[in-house]
Design an enzyme around this catalytic site. Structure first.
Site, PDB file in Angstrom:
ATOM      1  N   ASN A  23      19.674 -16.687  36.222  1.00 32.03           N
ATOM      2  CA  ASN A  23      19.507 -15.262  36.886  1.00 32.03           C
ATOM      3  C   ASN A  23      18.776 -14.989  38.107  1.00 32.03           C
ATOM      4  OD1 ASN A  23      16.855 -14.820  35.820  1.00 32.03           O
ATOM      5  ND2 ASN A  23      17.589 -15.433  33.963  1.00 32.03           N
ATOM      6  N   ASP A  33      20.760 -22.264  31.211  1.00 34.97           N
ATOM      7  CA  ASP A  33      19.600 -22.205  32.048  1.00 34.97           C
ATOM      8  C   ASP A  33      18.390 -22.822  31.085  1.00 34.97           C
ATOM      9  OD1 ASP A  33      17.709 -21.312  33.766  1.00 34.97           O
ATOM     10  OD2 ASP A  33      18.063 -19.268  33.573  1.00 34.97           O
ATOM     11  N   TYR A 125      26.998 -13.987  30.555  1.00 30.70           N
ATOM     12  CA  TYR A 125      27.301 -12.859  31.526  1.00 30.70           C
ATOM     13  C   TYR A 125      28.939 -12.524  31.469  1.00 30.70           C
ATOM     14  CZ  TYR A 125      23.172 -13.042  34.512  1.00 30.70           C
ATOM     15  OH  TYR A 125      21.972 -12.937  34.853  1.00 30.70           O
TER      16      TYR A 125
END
Ligand code: AR6
Length: 176
Positions: A23, A33, A125
């Site tokens: 992000n 991530d 997302y």
């Protein structure tokens, strides 16, 4: 450039670089991530924090990519990119295409010859995985002379269903 499509965990890949679906803060998160930061250890976060106090004070914009060393990972480099967030109305294919393109540019800039990608934006997302696959394949099959030193791109998908989605997109692309 050889394209490999596989099921697997990107943190285990021994390509020169792996791409992180990050992000804008670059300071970690969930999904791939979180997995990358856990496997890489605190050194990776330290590199990211350094970027935030120097060249990327406002964070990394959507569609951009930046490389850092990879800490304890088998890879040498992590290329952090920020995919568009469908839930926030970021729905233009060119934003996601830019992530793949800029990640390859960043790989070339550090001398990486092999790069692993996850399905950027296909998780938290909220993008349709089939659309992510279509865009990924579109960019990776571009005949871009800037990427001529990249020997291998691995698309590393977290489950077999997603792998098949990418294989279908690839087949559709090469068969016209
Ligand atoms: N190896 C390969 N793929 C993985 C792994 C792994 N170890 N773990 C998850 N995936 P996501 P996004 C897949 O949500 O949609 C974070 O919080 C996952 O199944 O990681 O771009 C960031 O900080 C999915 O197919 O990334 C951002 O805030 C794909 O990786 C936000 O999530 C991408 O899912 C980014 O969301």
């Amino acid at each position: 450039m050889r394209i490999t499509i596989m099921t697997g965990d990107i943190t285990k890949q021994d390509t020169d670089a792996i791409v992180n679906a990050a992000n804008s803060s670059l300071l970690g998160g969930g999904g791939v991530d979180g997995a990358i930061h856990r496997a890489a250890g605190p050194e990776l976060l330290a590199y990211c924090r350094e970027l935030r106090t120097t060249t990327l004070r406002d964070g990394l914009p959507v569609g951009k990519a930046v490389a850092t060393p990879a800490g304890r990972l088998p890879a040498t480099w992590v290329i952090h990119t920020v995919g568009p967030n469908w839930h926030q109305g970021q729905r233009e294919p060119r934003l996601l295409a830019s992530c793949f393109r800029e990640s390859l540019d960043a790989a070339v800039a550090v001398g990486a010859e092999s790069v692993s990608f996850p399905a950027i934006s296909a998780g938290i997302y909220g993008w349709d995985p089939a659309e992510v696959a279509r865009i990924a394949v579109e960019v990776l099959t571009e005949d871009n002379p800037a990427w001529q030193d990249i020997q291998e791109v691995r698309l590393v998908l977290f489950n077999d269903h997603l792998r098949r989605t990418f294989e279908d997109a690839y087949r559709r692309k090469v068969n016209g």
